[in-house]
Design an enzyme around this catalytic site. Structure first.
Site, PDB file in Angstrom:
ATOM      1  N   SER A 143      61.929   4.889  42.662  1.00 45.70           N
ATOM      2  CA  SER A 143      62.872   4.087  43.462  1.00 45.70           C
ATOM      3  C   SER A 143      62.935   2.697  42.840  1.00 45.70           C
ATOM      4  O   SER A 143      62.006   2.298  42.108  1.00 45.70           O
ATOM      5  CB  SER A 143      62.328   3.975  44.889  1.00 45.70           C
ATOM      6  OG  SER A 143      63.032   2.991  45.618  1.00 45.70           O
ATOM      7  N   TYR A 157      55.367   2.075  50.969  1.00 47.14           N
ATOM      8  CA  TYR A 157      56.395   2.885  50.286  1.00 47.14           C
ATOM      9  C   TYR A 157      56.489   2.458  48.823  1.00 47.14           C
ATOM     10  O   TYR A 157      56.496   3.306  47.918  1.00 47.14           O
ATOM     11  CB  TYR A 157      57.751   2.713  50.979  1.00 47.14           C
ATOM     12  CG  TYR A 157      58.871   3.500  50.328  1.00 47.14           C
ATOM     13  CD1 TYR A 157      58.871   4.892  50.353  1.00 47.14           C
ATOM     14  CD2 TYR A 157      59.916   2.853  49.669  1.00 47.14           C
ATOM     15  CE1 TYR A 157      59.890   5.622  49.746  1.00 47.14           C
ATOM     16  CE2 TYR A 157      60.948   3.572  49.069  1.00 47.14           C
ATOM     17  CZ  TYR A 157      60.930   4.953  49.107  1.00 47.14           C
ATOM     18  OH  TYR A 157      61.928   5.674  48.499  1.00 47.14           O
TER      19      TYR A 157
HETATM   20  P1  NDP Z   1      66.244  12.666  52.442  1.00 47.33           P
HETATM   21  O1  NDP Z   1      65.437  12.235  53.611  1.00 47.33           O
HETATM   22  O2  NDP Z   1      67.647  13.050  52.654  1.00 47.33           O
HETATM   23  O3  NDP Z   1      65.518  13.845  51.681  1.00 47.33           O
HETATM   24  C1  NDP Z   1      64.133  13.975  51.626  1.00 47.33           C
HETATM   25  C2  NDP Z   1      63.840  15.402  51.248  1.00 47.33           C
HETATM   26  O4  NDP Z   1      62.427  15.575  51.125  1.00 47.33           O
HETATM   27  C3  NDP Z   1      64.332  16.382  52.293  1.00 47.33           C
HETATM   28  O5  NDP Z   1      64.928  17.478  51.636  1.00 47.33           O
HETATM   29  C4  NDP Z   1      63.073  16.813  53.006  1.00 47.33           C
HETATM   30  O6  NDP Z   1      63.245  18.140  53.444  1.00 47.33           O
HETATM   31  C5  NDP Z   1      62.076  16.732  51.863  1.00 47.33           C
HETATM   32  N1  NDP Z   1      60.695  16.612  52.314  1.00 47.33           N
HETATM   33  C6  NDP Z   1      60.156  15.629  53.063  1.00 47.33           C
HETATM   34  N2  NDP Z   1      58.867  15.896  53.295  1.00 47.33           N
HETATM   35  C7  NDP Z   1      58.580  17.069  52.675  1.00 47.33           C
HETATM   36  C8  NDP Z   1      57.432  17.866  52.551  1.00 47.33           C
HETATM   37  N3  NDP Z   1      56.262  17.506  53.127  1.00 47.33           N
HETATM   38  N4  NDP Z   1      57.502  19.013  51.846  1.00 47.33           N
HETATM   39  C9  NDP Z   1      58.662  19.381  51.286  1.00 47.33           C
HETATM   40  N5  NDP Z   1      59.793  18.673  51.350  1.00 47.33           N
HETATM   41  C10 NDP Z   1      59.751  17.531  52.056  1.00 47.33           C
HETATM   42  O7  NDP Z   1      66.147  11.467  51.412  1.00 47.33           O
HETATM   43  P2  NDP Z   1      66.629  11.325  49.894  1.00 47.33           P
HETATM   44  O8  NDP Z   1      67.375  12.481  49.456  1.00 47.33           O
HETATM   45  O9  NDP Z   1      67.225   9.993  49.796  1.00 47.33           O
HETATM   46  O10 NDP Z   1      65.220  11.260  49.161  1.00 47.33           O
HETATM   47  C11 NDP Z   1      64.908  11.985  48.003  1.00 47.33           C
HETATM   48  C12 NDP Z   1      63.993  11.147  47.142  1.00 47.33           C
HETATM   49  O11 NDP Z   1      64.707  10.020  46.643  1.00 47.33           O
HETATM   50  C13 NDP Z   1      62.776  10.590  47.864  1.00 47.33           C
HETATM   51  O12 NDP Z   1      61.646  10.709  47.022  1.00 47.33           O
HETATM   52  C14 NDP Z   1      63.131   9.141  48.060  1.00 47.33           C
HETATM   53  O13 NDP Z   1      62.003   8.329  48.167  1.00 47.33           O
HETATM   54  C15 NDP Z   1      63.934   8.870  46.803  1.00 47.33           C
HETATM   55  N6  NDP Z   1      64.789   7.701  46.884  1.00 47.33           N
HETATM   56  C16 NDP Z   1      65.853   7.690  47.752  1.00 47.33           C
HETATM   57  C17 NDP Z   1      66.612   6.539  47.872  1.00 47.33           C
HETATM   58  C18 NDP Z   1      67.712   6.420  48.854  1.00 47.33           C
HETATM   59  O14 NDP Z   1      68.197   5.301  49.066  1.00 47.33           O
HETATM   60  N7  NDP Z   1      68.175   7.488  49.468  1.00 47.33           N
HETATM   61  C19 NDP Z   1      66.326   5.339  47.075  1.00 47.33           C
HETATM   62  C20 NDP Z   1      65.225   5.500  46.180  1.00 47.33           C
HETATM   63  C21 NDP Z   1      64.495   6.637  46.098  1.00 47.33           C
HETATM   64  P3  NDP Z   1      62.541  18.815  54.714  1.00 47.33           P
HETATM   65  O15 NDP Z   1      62.547  17.803  55.808  1.00 47.33           O
HETATM   66  O16 NDP Z   1      63.427  19.997  54.973  1.00 47.33           O
HETATM   67  O17 NDP Z   1      61.186  19.207  54.250  1.00 47.33           O
END
Ligand code: NDP
Length: 248
Positions: A143, A157
């Site tokens: 990030s 974070y």
């Molecule tokens: P979302 O919350 O939309 O997606 C997060 C994903 O992670 C979901 O698919 C969730 O699925 C999955 N997840 C969470 N916990 C678990 C777990 N214990 N096991 C398996 N899967 C898990 O957020 P983003 O798509 O934005 O995030 C994706 C990545 O991008 C993250 O690492 C985030 O930190 C990073 N990021 C995002 C930014 C943003 O602004 N959006 C900026 C910078 C980085 P489920 O709940 O079904 O398990």
């Protein structure tokens, strides 16, 4: 000319929403075989169903990335279904922003378990196959919070995302001579469910304010595709993508 992404076997954690879901659609549309993994089965089935109805190849896999055994089973399933593994996208994550004085230690634990240990388990599970094949590509989701600490509320974070960058860079150096690529992606504010990750009401309101200028998940899907489509001797090490309007 054939699309270099076509036929690649890709595992994406966090594929049930946001960046992972967008990447799954983008890569499958270009002919990749995608294993879409996360905890919410209904969401995964929705993503896979929509990829398949568009003519793509994908399968769902329910996984909690905080379980080393489950992540191992995810990689085993991908190899058993498609015979190899080309790209492991360690994307699952949680952003629980809150000042440290709130003492939300449960959320600190979850961020460490998902954002750091989840990535490590993904590396541990995929690396033996990459070494066996003599090729592979890790794409790890950090990030802009892994470049700069945001305060108040971003300490833990950011700590996890600094860790992802450090682990990725160490991994890249170790694997440089083994024909295995490592890419770290550092997104800015992208419009996904991530912004709802904290239980702290004031922090959530502040995060939602920042996300008013957020951009779509397709921006990061294109960055992932760019790293993947390079020839094997080209490793795109890091990609930072912010909304044009984002200052920090
Ligand atoms: P979302 O919350 O939309 O997606 C997060 C994903 O992670 C979901 O698919 C969730 O699925 C999955 N997840 C969470 N916990 C678990 C777990 N214990 N096991 C398996 N899967 C898990 O957020 P983003 O798509 O934005 O995030 C994706 C990545 O991008 C993250 O690492 C985030 O930190 C990073 N990021 C995002 C930014 C943003 O602004 N959006 C900026 C910078 C980085 P489920 O709940 O079904 O398990």
């Amino acid at each position: 000319m054939a699309d270099p992404i076509a036929g690649k076997v890709v595992v994406i954690t966090g594929g049930s929403s946001g960046l992972g879901e967008a990447a799954a659609h983008c890569l499958a549309a270009r002919g990749a075989k995608v294993v879409v993994a996360a905890r919410r089965k209904d969401k995964l089935e929705g993503v896979v169903g929509s990829i398949k109805s568009a003519g793509g190849e994908a399968r769902p896999f329910v996984v909690d990335v905080t379980s080393k055994d489950e992540v191992g089973a995810l990689i085993a399933e991908a190899i058993s279904a498609y015979g190899r593994l080309d790209t492991m996208i360690n994307n699952a994550g949680l952003m629980a922003i809150a000042p440290m004085e709130e003492g939300l230690t449960g959320e600190w634990d979850r961020m460490i378990d998902i954002n750091i240990k989840g990535v490590l388990y993904g590396i541990a599970a995929a690396l033996p196959q990459f070494l066996k094949q003599g090729s592979g590509h890790f794409i790890n989701m950090s990030s802009v919070a892994g470049i700069k600490v945001f305060s108040p509320g971003g300490a833990v974070y950011s700590g996890t995302k600094f860790a992802v960058r450090a682990i990725s860079e160490g991994l890249r150096q170790e694997l440089a001579s083994r024909n295995i690529r490592v890419t770290t992606i550092e997104p800015g504010a992208i419009d996904t469910e991530l912004k709802y990750g904290t239980s702290d009401k004031a922090a959530r309101a502040a995060v939602e304010e920042v996300y008013k200028t957020s951009i779509g998940s397709d921006s990061i899907a294109r960055a992932i595709a760019f790293a993947m489509e390079q020839p094997p001797d080209v490793d795109v090490n890091e990609i930072v993508v912010r909304p044009t309007a984002q200052v920090f």
